[in-house]
Design an enzyme around this catalytic site. Structure first.
Site, PDB file in Angstrom:
ATOM      1  N   HIS A 183       0.817  -1.215   0.000  1.00 11.89           N
ATOM      2  CA  HIS A 183       0.000   0.000   0.000  1.00 11.89           C
ATOM      3  C   HIS A 183       0.852   1.267   0.000  1.00 11.89           C
ATOM      4  O   HIS A 183       1.917   1.336   0.602  1.00 11.89           O
ATOM      5  CB  HIS A 183      -0.926   0.005   1.213  1.00 11.89           C
ATOM      6  CG  HIS A 183      -0.205   0.060   2.539  1.00 11.89           C
ATOM      7  ND1 HIS A 183       0.129   1.231   3.159  1.00 11.89           N
ATOM      8  CD2 HIS A 183       0.252  -0.934   3.337  1.00 11.89           C
ATOM      9  CE1 HIS A 183       0.744   0.981   4.298  1.00 11.89           C
ATOM     10  NE2 HIS A 183       0.835  -0.338   4.425  1.00 11.89           N
ATOM     11  N   ASP A 184       0.376   2.249  -0.731  1.00 12.61           N
ATOM     12  CA  ASP A 184       0.945   3.603  -0.769  1.00 12.61           C
ATOM     13  C   ASP A 184       2.337   3.674  -1.383  1.00 12.61           C
ATOM     14  O   ASP A 184       3.015   4.697  -1.255  1.00 12.61           O
ATOM     15  CB  ASP A 184       0.962   4.223   0.630  1.00 12.61           C
ATOM     16  CG  ASP A 184      -0.441   4.384   1.203  1.00 12.61           C
ATOM     17  OD1 ASP A 184      -1.146   5.306   0.766  1.00 12.61           O
ATOM     18  OD2 ASP A 184      -0.837   3.569   2.061  1.00 12.61           O
TER      19      ASP A 184
ATOM     20  N   GLY B  82       5.148  -1.004   2.609  1.00 11.17           N
ATOM     21  CA  GLY B  82       4.348   0.192   2.378  1.00 11.17           C
ATOM     22  C   GLY B  82       5.150   1.466   2.261  1.00 11.17           C
ATOM     23  O   GLY B  82       6.222   1.611   2.848  1.00 11.17           O
TER      24      GLY B  82
END
Length: 263
Positions: free
Chosen positions: A123-124, A141
């Protein structure tokens, strides 16, 4: 060009499939997914979440794109998003997760990226273009990756790390510090092994370019005195030399973040 969907696949209401999309057997496309023109899901592929794929992407069997972030308590949300550019290829069992809304909410992948078997983008993450991730390479992340970076098989990158463009991450390397543009790192934990000279030559960097990058590298990492003093001196000495300053500015912009140095 018509869109083709195999009868065994599930396309949820609301999904947007542009011209020439091919969805093979036993695939699943979620309601908030957009597939660009000419994108192909070969078979058993899954695209979920609020996810946008560009044109001419390829998902091989069991690629899972747009999954929920691997964060305790994370759930599917329209604020948890993933954007992937054109001509990206995701091989078998590769995974890319949407962003976590509490910390930005957007995972982004550039154009013409190759993600091999079992590789993972968390994520991200913010991934540049022409990035290659070999088998089982993994990004935690919030990792930022510049253009033209190559990851060897089984390489792993710690969360919030930055990797500059044209860097090479060796197979099996465990990266817990930032990697300079043009650098080559190896080992567990990874240490800077020099410059990615072979990759730079392949991408058309001239002898003068390489000389400038090497000079900046030596000034920052091999000179006398404290690292911070060498960095400050190099910033003055190489002012106006774009490639040298890219390396120097990358380090300075990291603030207090540790930078991967030679062993």
């Amino acid at each position: 060009m018509s869109t083709t969907v195999h009868p065994t696949s599930v396309i949820e209401a609301g999904a947007a499939l542009h011209d020439g999309v091919y969805v093979g057997p036993f695939c699943h496309v979620g309601a908030n997914v957009e597939l660009g023109a000419g994108t192909r899901l070969i078979s058993h592929a899954s695209v979920r979440g609020t996810t946008k794929l560009g044109s001419d992407c390829v998902l091989r069997p069991y690629a899972a794109i747009g999954g929920v972030p691997q964060v305790l308590g994370a759930e599917e949300s329209p604020d948890s998003r993933l954007e992937i550019g054109d001509k990206c290829v995701f091989h078998e069992n590769s995974t890319v997760h949407t962003g976590w809304p509490k910390t930005g909410g957007l995972t982004k992948v550039g154009v013409n990226c190759l993600v091999m078997v079992g590789a993972h983008i968390a994520h991200d993450c913010q991934i540049g273009s022409n990035v290659v991730m070999a088998t089982n390479a993994s990004l935690a992340g919030h990792v930022h990756v510049g253009d033209n970076v190559w990851f060897g098989g089984l390489a792993a990158v710690h969360q919030f790390s930055r990797i500059g463009r044209n860097a090479l991450i060796g197979g099996g390397a465990i990266v817990v510090e930032d990697v300079i543009p043009f650098g080559s790192v190896i080992g567990n934990h990874a240490k800077l092994a020099g410059l990615n000279t072979v990759g730079l030559k392949r991408r058309g960097f001239s002898k003068a370019d390489l000389h400038q990058i090497r000079a900046a590298y030596r000034a920052v990492f091999k000179g006398e005195g404290l690292f911070k003093d060498r960095l400050a001196s190099a910033a003055t000495a190489f002012e106006g030399q774009a490639l040298a300053m890219e390396l120097i500015d990358f380090i300075r912009e990291g603030g207090d973040r540790p930078i991967c140095k030679p062993g």
